[in-house]
Design a protein around this motif. Sequence first.
Motif, PDB file in Angstrom:
ATOM      1  N   ARG A  98       2.565  10.325  -2.733  1.00  0.00           N
ATOM      2  CA  ARG A  98       3.202   9.066  -2.644  1.00  0.00           C
ATOM      3  C   ARG A  98       2.668   8.421  -1.302  1.00  0.00           C
ATOM      4  O   ARG A  98       2.574   7.091  -1.401  1.00  0.00           O
ATOM      5  N   ASP A  99       2.462   9.216  -0.328  1.00  0.00           N
ATOM      6  CA  ASP A  99       1.890   8.690   0.888  1.00  0.00           C
ATOM      7  C   ASP A  99       0.473   8.010   0.806  1.00  0.00           C
ATOM      8  O   ASP A  99       0.013   7.056   1.389  1.00  0.00           O
ATOM      9  N   ASP A 100      -0.328   8.805  -0.201  1.00  0.00           N
ATOM     10  CA  ASP A 100      -1.719   8.260  -0.270  1.00  0.00           C
ATOM     11  C   ASP A 100      -1.631   6.817  -0.842  1.00  0.00           C
ATOM     12  O   ASP A 100      -2.323   5.954  -0.638  1.00  0.00           O
ATOM     13  N   VAL A 101      -0.644   6.706  -2.091  1.00  0.00           N
ATOM     14  CA  VAL A 101      -0.527   5.477  -2.806  1.00  0.00           C
ATOM     15  C   VAL A 101      -0.241   4.340  -1.822  1.00  0.00           C
ATOM     16  O   VAL A 101      -0.684   3.497  -1.821  1.00  0.00           O
ATOM     17  N   ASP A 102       1.034   4.625  -1.021  1.00  0.00           N
ATOM     18  CA  ASP A 102       1.487   3.680  -0.290  1.00  0.00           C
ATOM     19  C   ASP A 102       0.657   3.329   0.869  1.00  0.00           C
ATOM     20  O   ASP A 102       0.434   2.096   1.308  1.00  0.00           O
ATOM     21  N   GLY A 103      -0.086   4.251   1.552  1.00  0.00           N
ATOM     22  CA  GLY A 103      -1.045   4.096   2.370  1.00  0.00           C
ATOM     23  C   GLY A 103      -2.259   3.275   1.941  1.00  0.00           C
ATOM     24  O   GLY A 103      -2.557   2.222   2.962  1.00  0.00           O
ATOM     25  N   GLN A 104      -2.581   3.364   0.727  1.00  0.00           N
ATOM     26  CA  GLN A 104      -3.851   2.639   0.491  1.00  0.00           C
ATOM     27  C   GLN A 104      -3.232   1.140   0.186  1.00  0.00           C
ATOM     28  O   GLN A 104      -3.764  -0.025   0.755  1.00  0.00           O
ATOM     29  N   TRP A 105      -2.132   0.868  -0.204  1.00  0.00           N
ATOM     30  CA  TRP A 105      -1.537  -0.494  -0.434  1.00  0.00           C
ATOM     31  C   TRP A 105      -1.400  -1.129   1.017  1.00  0.00           C
ATOM     32  O   TRP A 105      -1.601  -2.080   1.074  1.00  0.00           O
ATOM     33  N   LEU A 106      -0.840  -0.248   1.946  1.00  0.00           N
ATOM     34  CA  LEU A 106      -0.489  -0.783   3.269  1.00  0.00           C
ATOM     35  C   LEU A 106      -1.822  -1.269   3.941  1.00  0.00           C
ATOM     36  O   LEU A 106      -1.667  -2.181   4.735  1.00  0.00           O
ATOM     37  N   SER A 107      -2.779  -0.746   3.692  1.00  0.00           N
ATOM     38  CA  SER A 107      -3.952  -0.807   4.667  1.00  0.00           C
ATOM     39  C   SER A 107      -4.967  -2.033   4.000  1.00  0.00           C
ATOM     40  O   SER A 107      -5.966  -2.111   4.399  1.00  0.00           O
ATOM     41  N   VAL A 108      -4.702  -2.387   2.691  1.00  0.00           N
ATOM     42  CA  VAL A 108      -5.911  -3.158   1.961  1.00  0.00           C
ATOM     43  C   VAL A 108      -5.865  -4.272   3.050  1.00  0.00           C
ATOM     44  O   VAL A 108      -5.157  -4.940   3.251  1.00  0.00           O
ATOM     45  N   GLY A 109      -7.213  -4.539   3.449  1.00  0.00           N
ATOM     46  CA  GLY A 109      -7.531  -5.845   3.905  1.00  0.00           C
ATOM     47  C   GLY A 109      -7.298  -5.754   5.708  1.00  0.00           C
ATOM     48  O   GLY A 109      -7.706  -6.549   6.325  1.00  0.00           O
ATOM     49  N   GLY A 110      -7.146  -4.258   6.126  1.00  0.00           N
ATOM     50  CA  GLY A 110      -6.768  -3.958   7.343  1.00  0.00           C
ATOM     51  C   GLY A 110      -5.852  -4.981   8.305  1.00  0.00           C
ATOM     52  O   GLY A 110      -6.293  -5.363   9.385  1.00  0.00           O
ATOM     53  N   PRO A 111      -4.509  -5.163   7.646  1.00  0.00           N
ATOM     54  CA  PRO A 111      -3.570  -6.270   8.262  1.00  0.00           C
ATOM     55  C   PRO A 111      -3.322  -5.638   9.655  1.00  0.00           C
ATOM     56  O   PRO A 111      -3.182  -4.345   9.905  1.00  0.00           O
ATOM     57  N   THR A 112      -2.944  -6.412  10.839  1.00  0.00           N
ATOM     58  CA  THR A 112      -2.671  -5.892  11.970  1.00  0.00           C
ATOM     59  C   THR A 112      -1.264  -6.984  12.491  1.00  0.00           C
ATOM     60  O   THR A 112      -1.190  -7.968  11.715  1.00  0.00           O
ATOM     61  N   GLY A 113      -0.708  -6.517  13.309  1.00  0.00           N
ATOM     62  CA  GLY A 113       0.213  -7.443  14.088  1.00  0.00           C
ATOM     63  C   GLY A 113       1.157  -8.176  12.949  1.00  0.00           C
ATOM     64  O   GLY A 113       1.776  -7.268  12.204  1.00  0.00           O
ATOM     65  N   VAL A 114       1.502  -9.565  12.977  1.00  0.00           N
ATOM     66  CA  VAL A 114       2.372  -9.703  11.805  1.00  0.00           C
ATOM     67  C   VAL A 114       2.026  -9.718  10.645  1.00  0.00           C
ATOM     68  O   VAL A 114       2.909  -9.506   9.605  1.00  0.00           O
TER      69      VAL A 114
END
Length: 199
Positions: free
Chosen positions: A69-85
């Motif tokens: 579950r964490d791998d799937v969510d982690g990949q989704w959260l990090s796509v494009g390397g978002p920071t801040g807002v």
Amino acid sequence: MTGEARRGYAKGRAKRVEILDQAMSLFGEAGYRGASLRVIANRCGISHPGLLHHFPTKESLLLAVLEHRDDVDGQWLSVGGPTGVDRLRRLIGLAALNAERRGIVELFTVLAAEATSADHPAHGYFVERYRDSVMTTALSYTEARDAGALRDEIAPDEAAQQLIALMDGLQTQWLLSGCATDMAGVLRAHVQAQLTVRL
């Protein structure tokens, strides 16, 4: 590796994913302590020893489910390397995504509650997960502050604890309301009130 060996390996991987999916479902329905490896094996159409070939213990299966579950969510959260807002916006998006995944939300909510007991096999996992979640969210708030997007009175560390607590509390309310609670909407309003820019 021969073609036959590759097919066997692919079948083994597919069965492992099926076991993880069925375990995720049953852990969500019955909790870790109420779930039976024999029932999971039966749902997958394999024997109990066949399941143990993939996951030798119930604890190893639980940890594999959580990591999956964490791998799937982690990949989704990090796509494009978002920071801040942008990273805070992505957390709101995760809540919207979770509104389409009742089983996963139920699993997480049940196991997080069970794992408050120090002798639960996932206790260490959840302690580390919450620490990491708060830390990465505090970093996002700090980046927002450094970009001039955070209101002066908002402290990044406190805001991060509040946001993670709000996310988890909303998941419980969402489950109890028959999925009627607008998790993403409430989070969006909360974060927007902390910012000087539009989400």
